[in-house]
Scaffold this active site. Structure first.
Site, PDB file in Angstrom:
ATOM      1  N   HIS A  83       0.803  -1.224   0.000  1.00 42.34           N
ATOM      2  CA  HIS A  83       0.000   0.000   0.000  1.00 42.34           C
ATOM      3  C   HIS A  83       0.837   1.276   0.000  1.00 42.34           C
ATOM      4  O   HIS A  83       0.288   2.370  -0.050  1.00 42.34           O
ATOM      5  CB  HIS A  83      -0.934   0.025   1.214  1.00 42.34           C
ATOM      6  CG  HIS A  83      -0.202   0.265   2.495  1.00 42.34           C
ATOM      7  ND1 HIS A  83       0.472  -0.724   3.156  1.00 42.34           N
ATOM      8  CD2 HIS A  83      -0.016   1.394   3.220  1.00 42.34           C
ATOM      9  CE1 HIS A  83       1.035  -0.219   4.232  1.00 42.34           C
ATOM     10  NE2 HIS A  83       0.765   1.058   4.308  1.00 42.34           N
TER      11      HIS A  83
HETATM   12  C1  UD1 Z   1      -1.677   5.434   5.820  1.00 40.00           C
HETATM   13  C2  UD1 Z   1      -0.323   5.974   6.255  1.00 40.00           C
HETATM   14  C3  UD1 Z   1       0.714   4.866   6.153  1.00 40.00           C
HETATM   15  C4  UD1 Z   1       0.269   3.630   6.910  1.00 40.00           C
HETATM   16  C5  UD1 Z   1      -1.114   3.217   6.448  1.00 40.00           C
HETATM   17  C6  UD1 Z   1      -1.621   2.039   7.238  1.00 40.00           C
HETATM   18  C7  UD1 Z   1       0.080   8.355   5.812  1.00 40.00           C
HETATM   19  C8  UD1 Z   1       0.860   9.312   4.982  1.00 40.00           C
HETATM   20  N1  UD1 Z   1       0.143   7.073   5.444  1.00 40.00           N
HETATM   21  O1  UD1 Z   1      -1.577   5.066   4.453  1.00 40.00           O
HETATM   22  O2  UD1 Z   1       1.930   5.300   6.688  1.00 40.00           O
HETATM   23  O3  UD1 Z   1       1.188   2.589   6.675  1.00 40.00           O
HETATM   24  O4  UD1 Z   1      -2.029   4.316   6.618  1.00 40.00           O
HETATM   25  O5  UD1 Z   1      -2.671   1.393   6.568  1.00 40.00           O
HETATM   26  O6  UD1 Z   1      -0.541   8.752   6.778  1.00 40.00           O
HETATM   27  N2  UD1 Z   1      -9.023   4.512   1.968  1.00 40.00           N
HETATM   28  C9  UD1 Z   1     -10.189   3.804   2.027  1.00 40.00           C
HETATM   29  N3  UD1 Z   1     -10.755   3.587   3.255  1.00 40.00           N
HETATM   30  C10 UD1 Z   1     -10.197   4.026   4.413  1.00 40.00           C
HETATM   31  C11 UD1 Z   1      -9.000   4.762   4.343  1.00 40.00           C
HETATM   32  C12 UD1 Z   1      -8.418   4.982   3.124  1.00 40.00           C
HETATM   33  O7  UD1 Z   1     -10.728   3.386   1.019  1.00 40.00           O
HETATM   34  O8  UD1 Z   1     -10.764   3.776   5.484  1.00 40.00           O
HETATM   35  C13 UD1 Z   1      -8.386   4.738   0.655  1.00 40.00           C
HETATM   36  C14 UD1 Z   1      -8.764   6.090   0.056  1.00 40.00           C
HETATM   37  O9  UD1 Z   1      -8.841   5.934  -1.324  1.00 40.00           O
HETATM   38  C15 UD1 Z   1      -7.545   6.925   0.409  1.00 40.00           C
HETATM   39  C16 UD1 Z   1      -6.427   5.913   0.313  1.00 40.00           C
HETATM   40  O10 UD1 Z   1      -6.983   4.709   0.786  1.00 40.00           O
HETATM   41  O11 UD1 Z   1      -7.358   8.018  -0.438  1.00 40.00           O
HETATM   42  C17 UD1 Z   1      -5.190   6.282   1.100  1.00 40.00           C
HETATM   43  O12 UD1 Z   1      -5.534   6.472   2.487  1.00 40.00           O
HETATM   44  P1  UD1 Z   1      -4.579   7.331   3.429  1.00 40.00           P
HETATM   45  O13 UD1 Z   1      -5.152   7.379   4.779  1.00 40.00           O
HETATM   46  O14 UD1 Z   1      -4.234   8.629   2.781  1.00 40.00           O
HETATM   47  O15 UD1 Z   1      -3.197   6.540   3.420  1.00 40.00           O
HETATM   48  P2  UD1 Z   1      -2.885   4.970   3.561  1.00 40.00           P
HETATM   49  O16 UD1 Z   1      -2.427   4.451   2.249  1.00 40.00           O
HETATM   50  O17 UD1 Z   1      -3.967   4.233   4.251  1.00 40.00           O
END
Ligand code: UD1
Length: 369
Positions: A203
């Site tokens: 991810h």
């Molecule tokens: C975040 C952290 C990462 C950590 C990871 C754990 C940052 C910069 N990154 O990454 O360090 O390893 O969490 O999982 O803070 N999304 C969903 N549902 C959710 C949350 C996210 O569908 O409940 C999708 C959305 O499209 C979103 C994308 O995932 O835009 C990325 O989510 P985000 O919270 O920005 O970062 P992670 O990749 O989860």
């Protein structure tokens, strides 16, 4: 003592599971969830399974660019900290939620403690590395999982604020691992047999956001599954969405040996990991959990913060190179029983208690709340 704890992402719910109960014996804790993760499978299920106290507030920040997400979390956290007037703010790990909590505490100011301090990949292109460096710099108490983390902080001139506690995720792995094996039926659901499959997750922004890297990731998963599968690919929503947008998801679904899974809760994922022949991942937590479970790990990055897993021979860094991944898997699974991993490098299962004790000592000399 009154502590406001900030969580928001899947790994932070796991970390809070190790610390919160110990902290609540010494302090009044207010748990604030930024809402960075909001899907049930990335959030709620961890609170339920790991018996994390329910959040007192959820800020509903959700997804967005780094600036949007961090700023929204800061606005909500500033209000929460001002209303609660805690003696300390506690943050975990290296995500945008961590950064938001740290900046708010440092500027109000309220004493700030950082769990999982001192981790470094020395890759400033990683958003998490920027968060780690910034959060450690403004924290008053640095709670370190490993001797390597202590040494990193000492080198950066922050040794005096650092305490070695052990790794809080290891506490949870030790406590919930056997329960996961008893409770979970994930292998039956996915049609996999203990010891007969690989498990993979990915991810990281570096592997998922760039279309070329994403194509290499998908190619690697398909190649490894074809060569050494079956392979359970447990896709983060971010990865699944990127693969779907690039037209790669269907190809992976049809690839020989690939078993695509939705994100799993802690118990299911832990059971899946513990029954796997090996793991492939770009997650930091999983590299460590694999090591503790005695499962060889191939890391889809060129560097790691958890250097002990590599030094012991249980983890190989292969980037997104499919040939290197297949070769590393063959080599490691062949020598699997050679020398057992040493769980003590990540502590003795009491890191959460040490974090709570160090925080109490720092704030009020250890007096009861
Ligand atoms: C975040 C952290 C990462 C950590 C990871 C754990 C940052 C910069 N990154 O990454 O360090 O390893 O969490 O999982 O803070 N999304 C969903 N549902 C959710 C949350 C996210 O569908 O409940 C999708 C959305 O499209 C979103 C994308 O995932 O835009 C990325 O989510 P985000 O919270 O920005 O970062 P992670 O990749 O989860």
């Amino acid at each position: 003592m009154k502590v406001l704890t900030v969580v928001g992402n899947r790994p932070q719910f796991v970390k809070a599971a190790a610390v919160s109960h110990h902290l609540r014996r010494r302090a009044e804790e207010t748990l604030v969830h930024t809402g960075q993760h909001y899907d049930r499978e990335l959030s709620e299920v961890f609170f339920e399974e790991l018996e994390v106290p329910p959040p007192d507030r959820n800020l509903g920040v959700g997804s967005g660019s780094h600036a949007e997400q961090t700023a929204a979390a800061m606005v909500g956290l500033e209000r929460a900290v001002m209303e609660e007037s805690p003696d300390a703010v506690l943050v975990y790990g290296d995500t945008n939620t961590t950064l938001a909590g740290a900046l708010v505490a440092a500027k109000l100011p309220v004493p700030l403690a950082h769990v999982e301090a001192g981790m470094r990949s020395f890759q400033r292109s990683m958003p998490e590395e920027v968060n780690r460096v910034a959060v450690d710099r403004v924290s008053g108490l640095l709670l370190c999982p490993t001797g390597t983390a202590m040494e990193n902080l000492r080198r950066e001139g922050m040794g005096e604020r650092a305490r070695l506690t052990g790794d809080v995720m290891a506490d949870v792995a030790l406590r919930f691992g056997p329960l996961a094996e008893r409770r979970s039926s994930v292998r039956e659901r996915l049609g996999l047999e203990r010891g007969g499959y690989l498990v993979a997750t990915a991810h990281r922004a570096g592997n998922v956001d760039d279309p070329d890297e994403l194509a290499r990731l998908a190619g690697l998963i398909a190649a490894v599954a074809g060569e050494s599968g079956p392979l359970a690919f447990v896709a983060h929503p971010r990865t699944r969405a990127a693969l779907a947008a690039a037209g790669l998801l269907e190809r992976l679904e049809e690839a020989a040996g690939v078993v695509l899974s939705e994100p799993l809760g802690y118990l299911d994922f832990t059971a899946l990991l513990r029954g796997a022949r090996a793991a492939l991942t770009d997650s930091g937590g999983l590299q460590k959990e694999a090591y503790l479970a005695g499962v060889p790990c191939v890391t889809l990055r060129e560097e790691t913060e958890w250097v002990e897993t590599v030094e012991s021979g249980w983890n190989r860094l292969v980037g997104l190179d499919a040939e290197r991944a297949v070769a590393a898997l063959e080599e490691m699974t062949a020598r699997r029983s050679a020398d057992a991993p040493d769980p003590s490098v990540y502590g003795d299962g009491n890191a959460g208690e040490r974090c709570a004790a160090a925080l109490a000592e720092w704030i009020d000399g250890g007096r009861p709340a």
